[in-house]
Each structure stands twice: as C-alpha cells, then as structure tokens.
Enzyme design. Structure first.
Site, short mmCIF file in Angstrom:
data_model
loop_
_atom_site.label_atom_id
_atom_site.label_comp_id
_atom_site.label_asym_id
_atom_site.label_seq_id
_atom_site.Cartn_x
_atom_site.Cartn_y
_atom_site.Cartn_z
N GLY A 75 0.83 -1.21 0.00
CA GLY A 75 0.00 0.00 0.00
C GLY A 75 0.85 1.25 0.00
O GLY A 75 0.52 2.24 -0.65
N TRP A 117 2.27 1.62 -3.48
CA TRP A 117 1.22 2.09 -4.40
C TRP A 117 1.22 3.61 -4.49
O TRP A 117 0.96 4.19 -5.55
CB TRP A 117 -0.14 1.60 -3.93
CG TRP A 117 -1.29 2.12 -4.73
CD1 TRP A 117 -1.80 1.61 -5.89
CD2 TRP A 117 -2.08 3.30 -4.44
NE1 TRP A 117 -2.86 2.39 -6.33
CE2 TRP A 117 -3.04 3.41 -5.47
CE3 TRP A 117 -2.07 4.23 -3.42
CZ2 TRP A 117 -3.98 4.44 -5.49
CZ3 TRP A 117 -2.99 5.26 -3.45
CH2 TRP A 117 -3.94 5.36 -4.47
N HIS A 118 1.53 4.28 -3.38
CA HIS A 118 1.48 5.74 -3.37
C HIS A 118 2.58 6.38 -4.19
O HIS A 118 2.43 7.53 -4.63
CB HIS A 118 1.55 6.26 -1.92
CG HIS A 118 0.26 6.14 -1.18
ND1 HIS A 118 -0.13 4.97 -0.54
CD2 HIS A 118 -0.76 7.02 -0.99
CE1 HIS A 118 -1.32 5.16 0.02
NE2 HIS A 118 -1.72 6.40 -0.24
N GLY A 119 3.67 5.70 -4.41
CA GLY A 119 4.73 6.31 -5.20
C GLY A 119 6.00 5.50 -5.20
O GLY A 119 6.23 4.65 -4.34
N PHE A 149 -0.35 10.51 -7.31
CA PHE A 149 -0.32 9.08 -7.02
C PHE A 149 -1.09 8.27 -8.06
O PHE A 149 -1.03 7.07 -8.06
CB PHE A 149 -0.89 8.80 -5.63
CG PHE A 149 -0.18 9.60 -4.54
CD1 PHE A 149 1.17 9.86 -4.61
CD2 PHE A 149 -0.90 10.12 -3.48
CE1 PHE A 149 1.82 10.59 -3.64
CE2 PHE A 149 -0.27 10.85 -2.48
CZ PHE A 149 1.10 11.08 -2.57
#
Length: 488
Positions: free
Chosen positions: A319, A322-324, A488
């Site tokens: 997770g 996933w943001h960057g 994102f």
C-alpha cells in the site's frame, strides 16, 4: 465551461436516449482526461478495452462451466489480466525507481530515460483489477461497454479516486432515475462541491506554506528547531487531510448533480482511537481494496497469528509502494504495518473482557487517541519528506535534538510566523476533531434540498456563489496548487 456543458448535454440527450447520455458522459470524461494528459488518452482507452474483454471472457467462462472445455480457464484469464495491469503500472510508475536503485547497487549507469507518469494510473488500474477479480469470484451482470467505460473514466473520480467497484457504479448507469434531472440532488451536490473547494483552496492551501517552509529546507540539509519541526509536521497532517477529503467532497458533489452516488472516502480519521480505527476512516475505498483483494488473497487471518501479522505487514508495504516510487513511501507503509501488528497483538493479549473495561474509560480513550495521532503524524513525516535524511532532521527537531537559534530561521526565511502557523493548526484541528464531518453535513443538506424547493434554491445559490468565490480566489494566487493525490 466544461461542467455546465457536460451537465446540459447529459440531461438534454437523456430525454431521448439513456444510452446516448451515457455515451456523452463517457466521451466527456475521456476529453477531461485528455485535457490533462492527451498523450496517454489512448493508453487509458486501450486499458479499458482490454480489461472489458478479459472481464467479460472470465464471466462467460464462469457461467459456461464445463460446457466449453476448449476455452482457456477463467483463472488463467484472471491471472493474465492482473499481470498485464500490474506490468503496465510497474513500467510507468516504477521503471525509473527500479533502474535508479539497480544502478546505485551495482555501480552501473543504465538509462531508460525519464518515464512520464500518466495521471490517475494507480486509480484506474486498481479499479479495473477489482473488476476482473469480481468477475471471477462473483460474476458480473452488466455487459454494456459504454457503462463499463463510464465506470472507469467517470471524470469526478478518475484522477484521484475513490477506488470504485463496478457493482457500486454500473447499476446506477442502468437506472432510469439517473437520467432525470433532480433539482434537490443538484442543489445539494453544488453545496458539497463548494464545501470541498473551500477545504482545498482555503484550508489545505492556506496551511501548505507552513509545511513547505519546514520540509523543503529539511530535505535540502537544514535542521528545524523543535517549534518549526512540530509546526511542519502538524501543518502537513492537516494539509493532506483537507486536500484529499476536499477532493473527495468535490467528487461526491459533482456526482450528486448527475444523480450518481459515490462512496464516502473519509469519516473523521483524526478522531480514531486506534490505528485499525484510523484505517476504517482514512481513504476508505483504498483500505477496502487492500483488505478485499490483497490481505484476504494472501490468506488474511486464516493461517495462524504469525501468518496474519505477515499478511498485514505485506499489505501495508505494498500500500505504501502504491502511493509512489520512493523508499519513503515504502517505509511509511512499513510503519503502518508495524502499527497494525502492535494494535492486533495488544488486543489479543488484553482479551475481550479487559478491552470492554478500557472501552468504558474516558481516560483510556483519550490516551489511545493521543497515541494514535502521534503515530500517524510520525508516519506522515516520512510520507511528505523527499528523503530519509530530511525526515530524520524533522524527527530530531520534534525531539528537541537539533540546535536552537532562538528564532525560527526556516520560517523567517519563508516570511512566515510560528504563532500564525500554530493558530492555523488550532483552527484546522478543531474542525477535524470536533466539527461535523462533510458526510453528516452532506446527508443533512441532501435531506433539506429534497424536501423543499425554496430551501433547495437557496442552497444552490449559496453553493454556486461560494464555488465561484473560491475559484476566483485560487486564480489570484501566484501559483495554482494541484491536489496532492494527483501525484499518485
């Protein structure tokens, strides 16, 4: 002019053809995306076509059972679809990150150029992976390509979420009530859109300079003192919340104007009294996705305590990624995985009886809230900082370990005052901790607008005036601040 034109076209066409109105909104959403990134519109459309074909193929095979033994199994199609989506996401979002780290580890100088990140790719990729998984596990009842394309590209959510399930959206596009103009929904939607715009333009952008004044110098090598470090951390904590929840409110308000309901994405997360409670309130659609399609797929809590905690940690690590494409995002995910593991272990050690006693204690609730907020704020430092060294300087400042110069040099250099920044934090904290959230406000406004035409007219007029004011306010600023989650 985009929104009035799309609204007028949608309801005008809907008088003659619901399918034509849905197509109009689908094409308008593609144009909206193309305005932001025209070079990737074909990629988005290709992704939609490919996933629709794979999803309907999976559903057909699941329905047919053994009637078509020559066809590849539905599971193989699912694996192919998920791998194809993740490969696309990995290339555009993580290729440079992978090559840069490989060069650093091996001392090589491989160069693939700078891969441009398509805006919203994380959201429309996860949305379509969920569609494929649901097609395999539950089947799908909606096969219209226009409705599927609209579900993916629907412009209020396309750029920064929420992450949607097809079962939440596609039935609405098949409902005749969606295509009839509803003045109550329109008025309430305009009001909530204005509320979200206020949270972004006035609150998030208002506190943002105080976060930037601390984090940017810290990443550049300067050390904030204890007052600056805490102000920077608190400022970003509130900036991120009001920025992202403001976007979500705007998306919900826009959707109400079209008679479409989006799920609420926030529920006063800074009132949480545990980290588990926080993740039930923060970015709810992503939390649900990670739980349903990653944590449970890894085994959830079905294979013992150790495996459960490992699954929690893995879910939060991914997770974070996933943001960057940054190790700081990965570490942010690691911290939240650690927090969740400690939280579940604490609950297991205490047992239900002791937890029930704690639940009746106001002192325990206050201490639990304080510890949760402290943990979240520390994690946000890594989320915001561009380097571990920058995050370290801010955390050392928060502990009072950096040199004190008697004046806030970083804030002074930015032309800002510590007292003004703390006043901002107190105001925003009061709103986040005490005031009714936009979910409750929206439900009440919707009820009022649906029951009285005069009230609806007043709300619509006030909402329109407020929206125009904040748009004009934003245009007067030196630079336009994009929503944080656009990255994102």
């Amino acid at each position: 002019m985009f929104l009035p034109l799309v609204l007028a076209g949608f309801f005008s066409i809907a008088r003659f053809s619901h399918s034509g109105a849905a197509t109009w909104l689908f094409v308008s959403s593609l144009i909206f995306y193309g305005y932001w990134m025209p070079e990737f519109t074909a990629l988005l459309l290709g992704s939609i076509c490919g996933n629709f074909f794979i999803g309907t193929r999976i559903a057909a095979l699941k329905t047919a059972g053994d009637a078509q033994p020559a066809e590849p199994s539905a599971k193989y199609w699912l694996i192919f679809g998920v791998v194809a989506n993740l490969a696309m996401l990995a290339y555009f979002k993580y290729a440079n990150f992978f090559v840069d780290n490989l060069n650093l580890a091996l001392g090589t100088q491989w160069d693939i150029g700078r891969v441009l990140l398509p805006i919203g790719i994380s959201f429309f990729t996860f949305t379509q992976i969920a569609f494929l998984a649901d097609a395999y596990q539950k089947g799908i009842s909606e096969y219209k390509f226009t409705h599927y394309g609209l579900f993916v590209t629907y412009f209020p959510h396309l750029i920064a979420g929420p992450v949607l399930h097809h079962a939440q959206m596609m039935p609405q596009f098949g409902d005749a009530k969606t295509y009839r103009f509803n003045s109550g929904n329109f008025a309430a939607g305009l009001a909530i859109f204005a509320l979200g715009l206020f949270k972004k333009v006035a609150l998030a952008d208002g506190i943002a300079p105080y976060a930037d004044a601390v984090f940017k110098p810290a990443d550049a090598g300067l050390s904030p003192d204890i007052h600056e470090a805490w102000l920077g951390a608190l400022a970003y904590t509130f900036q991120l919340y009001f920025d992202f929840s403001g976007y979500s409110d705007m998306a919900i308000g826009l959707s109400w104007m079209f008679n479409v309901r989006l799920p609420f994405n926030f529920n006063s997360p800074y009132r949480a009294t545990s980290i588990s409670d926080f993740w039930r309130r923060w970015h709810i659609s992503l939390s649900n996705f990670l739980r349903d399609y990653l944590y449970i797929a890894l085994g959830g809590n079905r294979y013992g305590v150790v495996r459960r905690y490992g699954n929690l940690a893995t879910t939060m690590l991914l997770g974070g990624l996933w943001h960057g494409a940054s190790w700081s995002f990965v570490f942010w995910g690691f911290l939240h995985g650690l927090y969740l593991t400690i939280n579940h272990a604490f609950r297991a050690v205490c047992g239900e009886a002791l937890l029930a006693r704690f639940g009746r204690s106001r002192l325990f609730a206050l201490l639990a809230w304080g510890l949760t907020m402290l943990s979240v704020i520390v994690a946000w430092v890594f989320f915001r900082a561009e380097s571990f060294s920058g995050a370290g300087r801010i955390l050392r400042g928060m502990l009072g370990l950096n040199p004190e110069y008697g004046t806030q040099v970083l804030l002074w250099n930015a032309g800002l005052a510590w007292s003004a920044g703390m006043t901002w934090c107190l105001v925003l904290g009061s709103i986040a901790f005490v005031a009714p959230n936009s979910n409750r406000i929206g439900a009440r406004v919707l009820e009022i607008c649906r029951t009285g035409s005069r009230a609806g007219s007043f709300v619509a007029g006030a909402g329109l005036a407020a929206a125009l004011f904040f748009v004009l306010l934003n245009t007067t600023r030196d630079s336009i601040s994009a929503f944080i989650y656009f990255n994102f």
